[in-house]
Design a protein around this motif. Sequence first.
Motif, short mmCIF file in Angstrom:
data_model
loop_
_atom_site.label_atom_id
_atom_site.label_comp_id
_atom_site.label_asym_id
_atom_site.label_seq_id
_atom_site.Cartn_x
_atom_site.Cartn_y
_atom_site.Cartn_z
N CYS A 30 16.44 55.81 54.05
CA CYS A 30 17.46 56.02 53.22
C CYS A 30 18.16 54.82 52.58
O CYS A 30 18.70 54.20 53.58
N SER A 31 18.43 54.95 51.21
CA SER A 31 19.62 53.86 50.83
C SER A 31 20.83 54.64 51.29
O SER A 31 21.03 55.59 51.79
N SER A 32 22.02 53.63 51.05
CA SER A 32 23.08 53.87 51.57
C SER A 32 23.77 54.90 50.43
O SER A 32 24.69 55.71 51.08
N GLU A 33 23.28 54.88 49.22
CA GLU A 33 23.59 55.86 48.31
C GLU A 33 23.24 57.31 48.77
O GLU A 33 24.08 57.91 48.53
N THR A 34 22.15 57.29 49.35
CA THR A 34 21.44 58.58 49.27
C THR A 34 22.30 59.18 50.90
O THR A 34 22.74 60.49 50.72
N GLN A 35 22.56 58.21 51.57
CA GLN A 35 23.41 58.67 52.87
C GLN A 35 24.67 59.01 52.48
O GLN A 35 25.11 60.11 53.01
N ALA A 36 25.24 58.55 51.59
CA ALA A 36 26.61 58.76 51.25
C ALA A 36 26.73 60.19 50.52
O ALA A 36 27.62 60.91 50.77
N GLU A 37 25.90 60.41 49.65
CA GLU A 37 25.80 61.64 48.90
C GLU A 37 25.49 62.86 49.84
O GLU A 37 26.12 63.83 49.87
N ILE A 38 24.67 62.58 50.91
CA ILE A 38 24.41 63.76 51.76
C ILE A 38 25.62 63.84 52.74
O ILE A 38 26.07 64.98 52.90
N SER A 39 26.42 62.85 52.95
CA SER A 39 27.59 62.90 53.74
C SER A 39 28.64 63.71 52.99
O SER A 39 29.18 64.72 53.60
#
Length: 348
Positions: free
Chosen positions: A25-34
């Motif tokens: 996962c990209s950092s952007e995807t992880q941030a959105e999930i968080s």
Amino acid sequence: MYFENSITNKYCFKLMAFNIHYLHCSSETQAEISSVIEQWQGSQATYEVKTSGSTGTPKLITLLHEQLEASARRSNAFFNLDEHARVLMCLSPHTIGGKMMLIRAIVGNYAIDVAEASGNPENHIPSQVNYSFVSLVPYQIKRMLDENPEKLDQFDQILLGGMGLSGELEQKLSALKPTVYIGFGMTETVSHIAMRKIGSPVYKALNGVTLQPEGDCLVISDSQLGIREMKTNDQIRFHGPNRFEWLGRADFVINSAGIKIHPEALEQVIDPYLSVPFIIGGVPDPSFGERCTLITEQVISEADFARIQTVVGEKFGKFSIPRQQIIHPILKTANGKIRRKEILNALK
């Protein structure tokens, strides 16, 4: 709270029994999930979600926390997902499909592995893992069937949504080991409100959902989500109480000399005969109002076009036969749905 898994050296998010394992996962995807998780933990009262944009300009829909939770509980019950389940998410968390994967896992208190949304997410998942459930769009499962079909055996259940399936793809999916479902729903109904198993054209409403016709179109009520008589543009054929066959969108119907043609039905039949992106659409015609037209990204031979005309004529009758071919880009949304209205408006 993030921690590093010493075995896989991947970063995870853990909250009680619910946990997320990031596979790729990209950092952007992880941030959105968080962000989705933090909003849920904070019991945010409303959520704004964009529609897909397949029938027009994407718009923001406001959904209630209790609607999302009720939908999640109903889906978990339907697919028998409890604290022992492990599911794979490979949809964007920006979409209603991706958000609901996360919310179902939180509500059901089970593990969820996350792979970046891509054409073939199987490239990023470990071969030794078995999953209770995965939600995919047809393009993803088609890629998996073409490139590494054996990996589909890692799933107990597969849910498909997002766009129609060709008859050829349905036949291939019916031979798979996992149970494959097609979901019917929209952003306004917080994901699916009816299901059908691959091999049957008939959808069955989920618990709490009541369906009725208004003209040729479907009207939805849902006691669990607080929806009352939501009229859709989906044209259906009823097969008894709360059971229906989907014919297509009313706003996509081609009216040629008074004959109504459902382009989605034609597309399903001719898909095996074309290797280029295409749709069937109605273009203005001075004599017939609209002319049934094959729209492709590349020119096909006269022989191939004649074959398609023959196949359509045999299945649907002579009035449904495409009368011409037009070359135009087949535009799609981020999650693979065809931007049909935009294409047809460009041809007027």
